[in-house]
Design a protein around this motif. Structure first.
Motif, short mmCIF file in Angstrom:
data_model
loop_
_atom_site.label_atom_id
_atom_site.label_comp_id
_atom_site.label_asym_id
_atom_site.label_seq_id
_atom_site.Cartn_x
_atom_site.Cartn_y
_atom_site.Cartn_z
N GLY A 25 -27.86 -21.07 7.87
CA GLY A 25 -28.05 -20.09 6.79
C GLY A 25 -28.74 -18.81 7.20
O GLY A 25 -29.11 -18.00 6.34
N ILE A 26 -28.92 -18.57 8.49
CA ILE A 26 -29.53 -17.32 8.96
C ILE A 26 -28.42 -16.31 9.20
O ILE A 26 -27.50 -16.56 9.99
CB ILE A 26 -30.34 -17.56 10.25
CG1 ILE A 26 -31.51 -18.52 9.96
CG2 ILE A 26 -30.87 -16.25 10.81
CD1 ILE A 26 -32.30 -18.92 11.18
N ASP A 27 -28.49 -15.16 8.54
CA ASP A 27 -27.42 -14.17 8.67
C ASP A 27 -27.49 -13.44 10.01
O ASP A 27 -28.49 -13.53 10.74
CB ASP A 27 -27.46 -13.17 7.51
CG ASP A 27 -28.78 -12.41 7.46
OD1 ASP A 27 -28.96 -11.49 8.27
OD2 ASP A 27 -29.62 -12.76 6.60
N GLU A 28 -26.44 -12.72 10.32
CA GLU A 28 -26.33 -12.06 11.63
C GLU A 28 -27.44 -11.04 11.87
O GLU A 28 -28.01 -10.98 12.97
CB GLU A 28 -24.97 -11.37 11.74
CG GLU A 28 -24.72 -10.73 13.10
CD GLU A 28 -23.35 -10.07 13.20
OE1 GLU A 28 -23.05 -9.51 14.26
OE2 GLU A 28 -22.60 -10.13 12.21
N ALA A 29 -27.77 -10.25 10.85
CA ALA A 29 -28.80 -9.23 11.00
C ALA A 29 -30.16 -9.86 11.31
O ALA A 29 -30.90 -9.38 12.17
CB ALA A 29 -28.89 -8.38 9.73
N THR A 30 -30.47 -10.95 10.61
CA THR A 30 -31.75 -11.64 10.84
C THR A 30 -31.79 -12.25 12.23
O THR A 30 -32.81 -12.16 12.94
CB THR A 30 -31.96 -12.74 9.78
OG1 THR A 30 -31.91 -12.15 8.48
CG2 THR A 30 -33.31 -13.43 9.98
N GLU A 31 -30.68 -12.85 12.64
CA GLU A 31 -30.63 -13.45 13.97
C GLU A 31 -30.80 -12.38 15.05
O GLU A 31 -31.53 -12.59 16.03
CB GLU A 31 -29.31 -14.20 14.19
CG GLU A 31 -29.22 -14.87 15.54
CD GLU A 31 -27.97 -15.72 15.73
OE1 GLU A 31 -27.79 -16.24 16.84
OE2 GLU A 31 -27.18 -15.85 14.77
N THR A 32 -30.16 -11.25 14.88
CA THR A 32 -30.29 -10.15 15.84
C THR A 32 -31.73 -9.67 15.91
O THR A 32 -32.27 -9.43 17.00
CB THR A 32 -29.36 -8.98 15.47
OG1 THR A 32 -28.00 -9.44 15.44
CG2 THR A 32 -29.48 -7.84 16.46
N SER A 33 -32.37 -9.54 14.74
CA SER A 33 -33.77 -9.10 14.69
C SER A 33 -34.68 -10.09 15.41
O SER A 33 -35.60 -9.69 16.14
CB SER A 33 -34.23 -8.93 13.24
OG SER A 33 -33.50 -7.92 12.59
N LEU A 34 -34.43 -11.37 15.20
CA LEU A 34 -35.25 -12.39 15.86
C LEU A 34 -35.04 -12.38 17.37
O LEU A 34 -35.99 -12.58 18.14
CB LEU A 34 -34.91 -13.77 15.29
CG LEU A 34 -35.38 -14.04 13.86
CD1 LEU A 34 -34.78 -15.34 13.33
CD2 LEU A 34 -36.91 -14.10 13.81
N ARG A 35 -33.81 -12.13 17.80
CA ARG A 35 -33.54 -12.05 19.24
C ARG A 35 -34.28 -10.85 19.86
O ARG A 35 -34.88 -10.97 20.94
CB ARG A 35 -32.04 -11.93 19.50
CG ARG A 35 -31.28 -13.24 19.30
CD ARG A 35 -29.79 -13.06 19.60
NE ARG A 35 -29.06 -14.31 19.43
CZ ARG A 35 -28.93 -15.25 20.38
NH1 ARG A 35 -29.49 -15.05 21.56
NH2 ARG A 35 -28.24 -16.35 20.15
#
Length: 202
Positions: A25-35
């Motif tokens: 349930g983690i969207d692409e924008a959030t995943e990119t920010s976390l990376r």
């Protein structure tokens, strides 16, 4: 690039699109920010630990690879970043003690969250817990890598390839910058290849 006995580094576009984090349930924008956040932590910690740039780059490769297999929802970014720095320092033969890594990440967290910087006493339970987490997360990373963590960075190949192709200095510099920017590891190779093809066609 990471070479393993079972060659698990390469991923299809579908695997990248449907990453474990996306399934949680983690969207692409959030995943990119976390990376990006994780890579920033690794870079800052490496500077504070006086590590060579190769160690930070290796740590960031390990970080990205780990989260291609595991979800951000299951594994804490800060703990994984700390373990990646610790593991990368050993892989690149510039080892740092667990105590050094723990203290640096503790101080970084205090500064980022505007908390008073307190001395982290190694005799306290908090320190023991952090050390246990550091070792446990490192074992998770090693397991995902199949315990074969050789990292081959693209930098040394880029100059040779571009010189052979006779590309202009500007393109070489751009390619070098993209290789250095590990936070964009998922897209830099596509951009690099596109620019080479465009340059040749011109």
């Amino acid at each position: 690039m990471i070479y393993t006995a079972i060659d698990t580094f390469y991923l299809t576009d579908e695997q990248l699109t449907n990453s474990p984090s996306r399934k949680n349930g983690i969207d692409e924008a959030t995943e990119t920010s976390l990376r990006i956040y994780g890579c920033d932590l690794i870079q800052e910690a490496g500077i504070l630990l006086k590590l060579p740039q190769a160690v930070m780059a290796t740590g960031q490769v390990l970080f990205h690879h780990f989260y291609c297999k595991k979800s951000f929802a299951r594994f804490n970014v800060k703990k994984v970043a700390a373990s990646c720095v610790w593991l990368a320092s050993k892989l690149e033969e510039n080892p740092r003690k667990a105590r050094q890594v723990i203290i640096v990440f503790h101080r970084m967290e205090c500064r980022r969250e505007n908390l008073p910087i307190e001395f982290l006493d190694p005799t306290l339970k908090k320190y023991a817990d952090l050390k246990t987490e550091l070792s446990r997360t490192e074992r998770h990373i090693l397991k995902e890598m199949g315990f074969i963590c050789h990292v081959e960075h693209p930098h040394k190949f880029i100059s040779n390839y571009l010189a052979t192709l006779g590309t202009p200095p500007e393109l070489r510099q751009e390619a070098w910058n993209l290789a250095n920017d590990r936070s964009s590891i998922g897209t830099w190779w596509k951009e690099f290849t596109y620019n080479i093809v465009r340059s040749i066609q011109e």
